[in-house]
Scaffold this motif. Structure first.
Motif, PDB file in Angstrom:
ATOM      1  N   CYS A 127     -52.119  20.581  17.791  1.00  0.00           N
ATOM      2  CA  CYS A 127     -51.611  19.225  17.560  1.00  0.00           C
ATOM      3  C   CYS A 127     -51.677  18.883  16.079  1.00  0.00           C
ATOM      4  O   CYS A 127     -52.667  19.175  15.414  1.00  0.00           O
ATOM      5  N   PRO A 128     -50.626  18.243  15.543  1.00  0.00           N
ATOM      6  CA  PRO A 128     -50.638  17.864  14.126  1.00  0.00           C
ATOM      7  C   PRO A 128     -51.787  16.925  13.775  1.00  0.00           C
ATOM      8  O   PRO A 128     -52.238  16.130  14.606  1.00  0.00           O
ATOM      9  N   VAL A 129     -52.238  17.029  12.525  1.00  0.00           N
ATOM     10  CA  VAL A 129     -53.270  16.151  11.961  1.00  0.00           C
ATOM     11  C   VAL A 129     -52.714  15.544  10.676  1.00  0.00           C
ATOM     12  O   VAL A 129     -51.659  15.960  10.177  1.00  0.00           O
ATOM     13  N   ALA A 130     -53.404  14.558  10.120  1.00  0.00           N
ATOM     14  CA  ALA A 130     -52.918  13.849   8.929  1.00  0.00           C
ATOM     15  C   ALA A 130     -52.596  14.801   7.770  1.00  0.00           C
ATOM     16  O   ALA A 130     -51.639  14.571   7.032  1.00  0.00           O
ATOM     17  N   ILE A 164     -44.582  15.999   9.717  1.00  0.00           N
ATOM     18  CA  ILE A 164     -44.847  15.943  11.152  1.00  0.00           C
ATOM     19  C   ILE A 164     -43.545  15.521  11.806  1.00  0.00           C
ATOM     20  O   ILE A 164     -42.929  14.536  11.396  1.00  0.00           O
ATOM     21  N   ARG A 165     -43.120  16.291  12.809  1.00  0.00           N
ATOM     22  CA  ARG A 165     -41.832  16.038  13.461  1.00  0.00           C
ATOM     23  C   ARG A 165     -42.045  15.514  14.882  1.00  0.00           C
ATOM     24  O   ARG A 165     -42.785  16.100  15.675  1.00  0.00           O
ATOM     25  N   PHE A 166     -41.382  14.394  15.170  1.00  0.00           N
ATOM     26  CA  PHE A 166     -41.318  13.846  16.520  1.00  0.00           C
ATOM     27  C   PHE A 166     -39.932  14.182  17.066  1.00  0.00           C
ATOM     28  O   PHE A 166     -38.935  13.985  16.373  1.00  0.00           O
ATOM     29  N   THR A 167     -39.863  14.682  18.287  1.00  0.00           N
ATOM     30  CA  THR A 167     -38.565  15.019  18.870  1.00  0.00           C
ATOM     31  C   THR A 167     -38.194  14.045  19.970  1.00  0.00           C
ATOM     32  O   THR A 167     -39.038  13.570  20.717  1.00  0.00           O
ATOM     33  N   VAL A 168     -36.901  13.749  20.010  1.00  0.00           N
ATOM     34  CA  VAL A 168     -36.327  12.920  21.054  1.00  0.00           C
ATOM     35  C   VAL A 168     -35.695  13.844  22.089  1.00  0.00           C
ATOM     36  O   VAL A 168     -35.947  13.742  23.285  1.00  0.00           O
ATOM     37  N   ASN A 169     -34.872  14.769  21.611  1.00  0.00           N
ATOM     38  CA  ASN A 169     -34.215  15.784  22.436  1.00  0.00           C
ATOM     39  C   ASN A 169     -33.778  16.907  21.500  1.00  0.00           C
ATOM     40  O   ASN A 169     -34.183  16.925  20.339  1.00  0.00           O
ATOM     41  N   ALA A 170     -32.950  17.817  21.986  1.00  0.00           N
ATOM     42  CA  ALA A 170     -32.555  18.969  21.172  1.00  0.00           C
ATOM     43  C   ALA A 170     -31.742  18.586  19.944  1.00  0.00           C
ATOM     44  O   ALA A 170     -31.706  19.322  18.957  1.00  0.00           O
ATOM     45  N   GLN A 171     -31.101  17.419  19.963  1.00  0.00           N
ATOM     46  CA  GLN A 171     -30.254  17.009  18.847  1.00  0.00           C
ATOM     47  C   GLN A 171     -30.908  15.998  17.908  1.00  0.00           C
ATOM     48  O   GLN A 171     -30.497  15.856  16.768  1.00  0.00           O
ATOM     49  N   GLU A 172     -31.911  15.248  18.378  1.00  0.00           N
ATOM     50  CA  GLU A 172     -32.478  14.160  17.585  1.00  0.00           C
ATOM     51  C   GLU A 172     -33.965  14.363  17.309  1.00  0.00           C
ATOM     52  O   GLU A 172     -34.719  14.739  18.200  1.00  0.00           O
ATOM     53  N   SER A 173     -34.351  14.086  16.055  1.00  0.00           N
ATOM     54  CA  SER A 173     -35.765  14.177  15.685  1.00  0.00           C
ATOM     55  C   SER A 173     -36.042  13.255  14.501  1.00  0.00           C
ATOM     56  O   SER A 173     -35.125  12.836  13.791  1.00  0.00           O
ATOM     57  N   LEU A 201     -34.452  -5.712  24.635  1.00  0.00           N
ATOM     58  CA  LEU A 201     -35.241  -4.666  23.994  1.00  0.00           C
ATOM     59  C   LEU A 201     -34.582  -3.303  24.167  1.00  0.00           C
ATOM     60  O   LEU A 201     -34.335  -2.856  25.284  1.00  0.00           O
ATOM     61  N   GLU A 202     -34.275  -2.661  23.054  1.00  0.00           N
ATOM     62  CA  GLU A 202     -33.753  -1.289  23.041  1.00  0.00           C
ATOM     63  C   GLU A 202     -34.905  -0.389  22.629  1.00  0.00           C
ATOM     64  O   GLU A 202     -35.502  -0.587  21.578  1.00  0.00           O
ATOM     65  N   ARG A 203     -35.229   0.614  23.453  1.00  0.00           N
ATOM     66  CA  ARG A 203     -36.387   1.478  23.181  1.00  0.00           C
ATOM     67  C   ARG A 203     -35.959   2.876  22.745  1.00  0.00           C
ATOM     68  O   ARG A 203     -34.903   3.366  23.128  1.00  0.00           O
ATOM     69  N   TYR A 204     -36.833   3.494  21.926  1.00  0.00           N
ATOM     70  CA  TYR A 204     -36.685   4.901  21.545  1.00  0.00           C
ATOM     71  C   TYR A 204     -37.831   5.664  22.185  1.00  0.00           C
ATOM     72  O   TYR A 204     -38.983   5.238  22.108  1.00  0.00           O
ATOM     73  N   SER A 205     -37.541   6.792  22.807  1.00  0.00           N
ATOM     74  CA  SER A 205     -38.574   7.593  23.468  1.00  0.00           C
ATOM     75  C   SER A 205     -38.697   8.946  22.781  1.00  0.00           C
ATOM     76  O   SER A 205     -37.712   9.673  22.641  1.00  0.00           O
ATOM     77  N   TYR A 206     -39.906   9.266  22.344  1.00  0.00           N
ATOM     78  CA  TYR A 206     -40.197  10.552  21.719  1.00  0.00           C
ATOM     79  C   TYR A 206     -40.967  11.400  22.727  1.00  0.00           C
ATOM     80  O   TYR A 206     -41.897  10.922  23.357  1.00  0.00           O
ATOM     81  N   VAL A 207     -40.569  12.670  22.850  1.00  0.00           N
ATOM     82  CA  VAL A 207     -41.178  13.522  23.872  1.00  0.00           C
ATOM     83  C   VAL A 207     -42.062  14.627  23.305  1.00  0.00           C
ATOM     84  O   VAL A 207     -42.842  15.224  24.033  1.00  0.00           O
ATOM     85  N   GLY A 208     -41.929  14.920  22.007  1.00  0.00           N
ATOM     86  CA  GLY A 208     -42.708  16.000  21.431  1.00  0.00           C
ATOM     87  C   GLY A 208     -43.171  15.697  20.020  1.00  0.00           C
ATOM     88  O   GLY A 208     -42.608  14.843  19.339  1.00  0.00           O
ATOM     89  N   ILE A 209     -44.206  16.417  19.602  1.00  0.00           N
ATOM     90  CA  ILE A 209     -44.729  16.286  18.229  1.00  0.00           C
ATOM     91  C   ILE A 209     -45.126  17.682  17.750  1.00  0.00           C
ATOM     92  O   ILE A 209     -45.645  18.485  18.528  1.00  0.00           O
ATOM     93  N   SER A 210     -44.844  17.968  16.478  1.00  0.00           N
ATOM     94  CA  SER A 210     -45.221  19.269  15.920  1.00  0.00           C
ATOM     95  C   SER A 210     -45.351  19.144  14.396  1.00  0.00           C
ATOM     96  O   SER A 210     -44.786  18.246  13.788  1.00  0.00           O
ATOM     97  N   ALA A 211     -46.111  20.055  13.832  1.00  0.00           N
ATOM     98  CA  ALA A 211     -46.217  20.132  12.371  1.00  0.00           C
ATOM     99  C   ALA A 211     -45.077  20.978  11.848  1.00  0.00           C
ATOM    100  O   ALA A 211     -44.704  21.986  12.460  1.00  0.00           O
TER     101      ALA A 211
END
Length: 192
Positions: free
Chosen positions: A22-25, A32-41, A180-190
């Motif tokens: 898991c990423p750290v500071a 640090i990358r947050f992913t939404v899906n295969a096309q968005e991050s 309210l329009e929400r954004y959902s992030y499903v993944g995190i990586s360094a």
């Protein structure tokens, strides 16, 4: 003997989940990358002097280029087109202090600030920091402070998620005509 070996193997599997990569500071130096899906991050990295750069990209070509004081306070925003920031779309928000002097969010706290935007108009923003909670991305779990940010006089209202362990936030939603329009992030990586 089989029971002891099975127990040892299960213990190792459990430890592996706890020790997920898991990423750290410190990973903010490369990003640090947050992913939404295969096309968005969204990739967030150090920019210097208490500022983080956030790049929200759709298929690496369009999106937004944002500078954030203390990883949360909006300093600058530009659109991205063909993989490059468009200077003609730049909006700048100037505060009466250096980004490194802005307050770090704390649970159940807040911050009211004045800032200047284009046209040298004085405006204000109120940040309300919620109670500390947890948010998970797969095997990675972090403390998270939900934040309401309301900009005046326009009345723009954003929902941010601030992660104290990482020193960063991302836009989790905004109110558009009261909805309210929400954004959902499903993944995190360094970033490697």
């Amino acid at each position: 003997m089989k029971t002891v070996l099975l127990g040892s193997c299960l213990g190792l599997l459990s430890a592996g989940a706890v020790w997920a990569d898991c990423p750290v500071a410190a990973d903010l130096d490369k990003g640090i990358r947050f992913t939404v899906n295969a096309q968005e991050s969204e990739t967030i990295r150090n920019y210097g002097d208490g500022v983080l750069l956030s790049l929200y990209e759709v298929e690496g070509a369009t999106g937004s280029h944002v500078l954030l004081g203390q990883g949360i306070y909006l300093l600058q925003l530009m659109d991205i087109e063909d993989g490059k920031p468009l200077a003609s779309t730049r909006s700048t928000y100037a505060y009466a202090m250096r980004p490194s002097e802005m307050p770090v969010p704390t649970p159940n706290g807040g911050w009211n600030a004045q800032y200047m935007s284009e046209g040298f108009e004085a405006q204000s923003v109120e940040y309300v920091f919620g109670a500390l909670t947890k948010q998970s991305f797969g095997e990675c779990s972090y403390d998270m402070i939900p934040v309401d940010a309301v900009y005046q006089p326009a009345g723009d209202h954003e929902i941010l998620h601030y992660f104290p362990e990482l020193g960063l936030s991302y836009l989790a939603g905004y109110y558009d005509n009261g909805k309210l329009e929400r954004y959902s992030y499903v993944g995190i990586s360094a970033v490697e």
